[in-house]
Design an enzyme around this catalytic site. Structure first.
Site, PDB file in Angstrom:
ATOM      1  N   ASP A 146      51.174  47.507   5.432  1.00 43.40           N
ATOM      2  CA  ASP A 146      51.513  46.382   5.679  1.00 43.40           C
ATOM      3  C   ASP A 146      52.214  46.127   3.480  1.00 43.40           C
ATOM      4  O   ASP A 146      51.825  46.746   2.934  1.00 43.40           O
ATOM      5  CB  ASP A 146      50.263  45.445   4.668  1.00 43.40           C
ATOM      6  CG  ASP A 146      50.852  43.548   5.011  1.00 43.40           C
ATOM      7  OD1 ASP A 146      51.675  43.181   5.853  1.00 43.40           O
ATOM      8  OD2 ASP A 146      49.863  43.140   4.760  1.00 43.40           O
TER       9      ASP A 146
ATOM     10  N   GLY B 159      57.856  38.273   2.571  1.00 41.64           N
ATOM     11  CA  GLY B 159      58.161  37.063   3.150  1.00 41.64           C
ATOM     12  C   GLY B 159      59.384  36.503   2.433  1.00 41.64           C
ATOM     13  O   GLY B 159      60.544  35.867   2.557  1.00 41.64           O
TER      14      GLY B 159
ATOM     15  N   CYS C  15      52.671  44.306   9.491  1.00 35.53           N
ATOM     16  CA  CYS C  15      53.328  43.002   8.747  1.00 35.53           C
ATOM     17  C   CYS C  15      54.309  42.079   9.948  1.00 35.53           C
ATOM     18  O   CYS C  15      54.903  42.914  10.506  1.00 35.53           O
ATOM     19  CB  CYS C  15      54.097  44.189   7.614  1.00 35.53           C
ATOM     20  SG  CYS C  15      54.802  42.418   6.733  1.00 35.53           S
ATOM     21  N   ASN C  16      53.944  40.577   9.606  1.00 38.93           N
ATOM     22  CA  ASN C  16      54.624  40.687  11.213  1.00 38.93           C
ATOM     23  C   ASN C  16      56.248  40.072  10.483  1.00 38.93           C
ATOM     24  O   ASN C  16      57.662  40.555  10.906  1.00 38.93           O
ATOM     25  CB  ASN C  16      54.136  39.178  11.012  1.00 38.93           C
ATOM     26  CG  ASN C  16      53.323  38.578  11.828  1.00 38.93           C
ATOM     27  OD1 ASN C  16      51.822  38.866  11.358  1.00 38.93           O
ATOM     28  ND2 ASN C  16      52.804  38.596  12.901  1.00 38.93           N
TER      29      ASN C  16
ATOM     30  N   CYS D 262      51.291  35.667   9.888  1.00 38.76           N
ATOM     31  CA  CYS D 262      51.066  36.815   8.936  1.00 38.76           C
ATOM     32  C   CYS D 262      50.015  37.560   9.098  1.00 38.76           C
ATOM     33  O   CYS D 262      48.941  36.720   8.857  1.00 38.76           O
ATOM     34  CB  CYS D 262      51.428  35.797   7.701  1.00 38.76           C
ATOM     35  SG  CYS D 262      51.333  37.164   5.837  1.00 38.76           S
TER      36      CYS D 262
END
Length: 259
Positions: free
Chosen positions: A11, A44, A74-75, A183
């Site tokens: 992540d 992000g 991790c989106n 998230c």
């Protein structure tokens, strides 16, 4: 591939530990390596090319540590980079996407909120997910500065409380009955968000589903560790390990590494 090889997880920082905890709970005999790319957090706010480059670097680190499977915890990295990773590397990848589908299918008010990073909400995959449910009003909210505060160890801070109120309350006023945490950092804010939303609002994330998918993929590839010995769990960060140790609740097997 040895079944005793590791599950690799990465992540942009400490957020993916929420996914690691679910995997470790379901698969306690698996060896895991968690990689926190703290130096480059948050993803992000980065460009797609930057996110892809970081994701490739992280994957190479995990493969060098004998990962038999990689979880992109991790989106933002999943939405922007997992397709590239699957083309480039010959191991199974498990990605994360905001749990829009279950929320949309179960919503009674047909209004759901999605709290996610800027890169996730602006990605093509997210836009396509929204288009799949034309009869549902999907309300996206970018969680500006939430990841930074979590990475700095400021979960319990007036600034965090103020931001969450600012982001969540407008969605509540639009009659949402589901709030999707898009998230992996955000599950650490669950209790704070729960205090803002009415009891009729369900808060959901992807952690349990990812753990189940990890088990399924390992079983399908005959790569499940069948020993009855508790797995070894190693954690690496290229930043200060203090917050990572704090959120894990232990200090052993947590290393600082300039990867």
């Amino acid at each position: 591939m040895s079944t005793e090889n590791t599950i690799g997880i990465f992540d942009s920082g400490i957020g993916g530990t929420s996914i690691w905890k679910e995997i470790n709970h379901l698969l306690p005999y698996e060896n895991t390596i968690y990689l926190a790319d703290t130096k480059n957090a948050p993803y992000g706010t980065k460009s797609k090319d930057e996110i892809i480059a970081y994701s490739i670097k992280n994957t190479e680190f995990l493969l060098n540590k004998n990962a038999k499977l990689v979880v992109v915890a991790c989106n933002t990295a999943t939405l922007n980079a997992v397709a590239v990773l699957r083309e480039k590397f010959d191991v199974p990848f498990i990605g994360l996407e905001p749990a829009i589908k279950p929320a949309a299918l179960q919503s009674q008010t047909k209004n759901i909120g999605v709290l996610a990073t800027q890169a996730s909400i602006q990605s093509e995959n997210f836009k396509n997910a929204v288009l799949n449910f034309p009869d549902v009003n999907i309300i996206p909210q970018i969680g500006y500065n939430l990841v930074q505060l979590i990475e700095q160890g400021h979960i319990d801070s007036p600034e965090m409380d103020q931001l969450l109120q600012q982001y969540v309350q407008p969605m509540v006023e639009k009659n949402i009955d589901y709030l999707v945490l898009g998230c992996t950092h955000y599950p650490y804010l669950f209790d704070k968000i729960k205090a803002i939303v009415p009891p009729t609002v369900q808060i959901i994330d992807s952690g349990e589903a990812v753990a189940k998918q990890t088990k399924h993929i390992l079983e399908s590839n005959k790569a499940l560790n069948l020993s009855n010995k508790m797995g070894q769990n190693l954690f690496y960060t290229n930043g200060n390990a203090t917050v990572l140790k704090s959120i894990l609740g232990f200090t052993t097997n947590v290393f600082e590494s300039d990867f």
